[in-house]
Design an enzyme around this catalytic site. Sequence first.
Site, mmCIF file in Angstrom:
data_model
loop_
_atom_site.group_PDB
_atom_site.id
_atom_site.type_symbol
_atom_site.label_atom_id
_atom_site.label_comp_id
_atom_site.label_asym_id
_atom_site.label_seq_id
_atom_site.Cartn_x
_atom_site.Cartn_y
_atom_site.Cartn_z
ATOM 1 N N HIS A 99 0.877 -1.179 0.000
ATOM 2 C CA HIS A 99 0.000 0.000 0.000
ATOM 3 C C HIS A 99 0.913 1.228 0.000
ATOM 4 C CE1 HIS A 99 -2.354 -2.834 2.644
ATOM 5 N NE2 HIS A 99 -3.428 -2.282 2.113
ATOM 6 N N ASP A 102 2.418 2.049 3.350
ATOM 7 C CA ASP A 102 3.465 1.170 3.895
ATOM 8 C C ASP A 102 4.854 1.648 3.514
ATOM 9 O OD1 ASP A 102 1.281 -0.520 4.406
ATOM 10 O OD2 ASP A 102 1.616 -1.649 2.542
ATOM 11 N N GLU A 230 -11.046 -6.913 -3.293
ATOM 12 C CA GLU A 230 -10.833 -7.940 -2.258
ATOM 13 C C GLU A 230 -12.013 -7.993 -1.302
ATOM 14 O OE1 GLU A 230 -6.908 -7.968 -0.549
ATOM 15 O OE2 GLU A 230 -7.668 -8.766 1.341
ATOM 16 N N GLU A 266 -9.185 -13.827 0.015
ATOM 17 C CA GLU A 266 -8.315 -14.090 1.166
ATOM 18 C C GLU A 266 -8.914 -15.180 2.047
ATOM 19 O OE1 GLU A 266 -6.578 -10.688 3.019
ATOM 20 O OE2 GLU A 266 -6.645 -11.597 5.007
ATOM 21 N N HIS A 269 -10.657 -13.839 5.232
ATOM 22 C CA HIS A 269 -11.896 -13.127 4.945
ATOM 23 C C HIS A 269 -13.015 -14.120 4.611
ATOM 24 C CE1 HIS A 269 -9.435 -9.330 3.622
ATOM 25 N NE2 HIS A 269 -9.118 -9.755 4.828
ATOM 26 N N ASP A 305 -9.988 -10.813 12.130
ATOM 27 C CA ASP A 305 -9.073 -11.191 11.048
ATOM 28 C C ASP A 305 -7.659 -11.359 11.628
ATOM 29 O OD1 ASP A 305 -8.128 -11.557 8.499
ATOM 30 O OD2 ASP A 305 -8.250 -9.459 7.915
ATOM 31 N N ASP A 337 -0.676 -12.409 2.883
ATOM 32 C CA ASP A 337 -1.249 -11.341 3.701
ATOM 33 C C ASP A 337 -1.288 -11.899 5.120
ATOM 34 O OD1 ASP A 337 -2.491 -9.188 4.750
ATOM 35 O OD2 ASP A 337 -4.194 -9.179 3.387
#
Length: 433
Positions: A99, A102, A230, A266, A269, A305, A337
Amino acid sequence: MTEFFADIPKLAYQGADATDAFAFRHYNPDEMVLGRRMEDHLRFAVCYWHSFAWPGGDPFGGQTFQRPWFGDTMDHARLKADTAFEMFRILGVPFFCFHDADVRPEGASFAETTRNLEEITEYFAAKMEESGPKLLWGTANLFSNRRYMAGAATNPDPDIFAYAAATVKTCMDATHRLGGANYVLWGGREGYETLLNTDLTREMEQMGRFLSMVVDYKHKIGFKGTILVEPKPQEPTKHQYDYDVATCYGFLQRFGLEKEVKLNIEQGHAILAGHSFEHELALAASLGVLGSIDMNRNDYQCGWDTDHFPNNVPEVALAYYEVLRAGGFTTGGTNFDAKLRRQSLDAEDLILAHAGAMDVCARGLKAAAAMLEDGKLEAARAARYAGWDRPEVQAMLGSDLESVAADVLARGLDPQPVSGRQERLENLVNRFV
Ligand code: XUL
Ligand code: CO
């Protein structure tokens, strides 16, 4: 060479019996699996946020990690990049993801923030030329800063929509500059906490426009990667508009984007949405929107999560089985992730977490490939639906209720149920995992 990973050797495949902690036992990049190199099947990516930007907090305590690159200057950002690329080299991963937040400090203005991103993008570009790893995807963090507390695209304040759109433009530019294979949008706060202050009709329309603008810009700049959304339920806002694969597909279809946008799915998720990972992957494949995966493992007891590194081979095998059945990844890949547990303080923890996860995925992939090659599972599935192959049955689908009813009477039909043979199939799978 940075100091952080100084004592850690580059990892290599040493075979299943290796006792060295710093080795791969199953991930052998050049090994051929169903006619494709293992590295090209799995397309591993390290994510920047959990590995290099996350301080180790939980709801009861803040930072546990002390990293020399934690800080708000461009010098910190460059040291972080040096260390990250060192880790990519040690692991031999072909890709990474990030991102904007980051990789660069936030500036005093939008212009300064953009300059910081552009500067670090050029720094990455030079490193990518030197040492090889490519960009699986870039994305914008539209959720951490307090300006996004009520959402980005779905914010009631149009200025925040504009700020988010401008930010995504800069992140798409950076991703394009670095030759990214995909661009991801996660609706970090695209949802609501209470209906009492929310106009959900407006919010969903705003989100549809936002995504359409992203797709238009992709074509305008000639970005050849895939735009991915996502799905994730409940977190961080209680009601998320991008809940799961089915919800996202309905949303894409409503805005005419189902041929333009695919999904980044994911594991954690999927679990939070009350699905299995393989369900989400199979559904996306069936709808033609399987793009990429965020590989991790969610804790089954916690309701949030947890982003563990994957370590459950049978689950991972069923996930890659769906990926392989769908023909494997094209622009997508396996992004970890996943984050360390907050007591895992050392440099080697970061390396071994990824090494273990890469081995788990390699075992899962090999098991999935063996299951496909064996063919019994697919044969059993085909046999279960074989009745539908008959021409008169296909004709029924083109007829109407009255004709079907007349036919049932004429044939004196009294259908008998047959076993679904679930346990037999589960036993079959267990021979491979
Ligand atoms: C959050 C999450 C994100 C996305 C990218 O749960 O998974 O890190 O992958 O924004
Ligand atoms: Co993710």
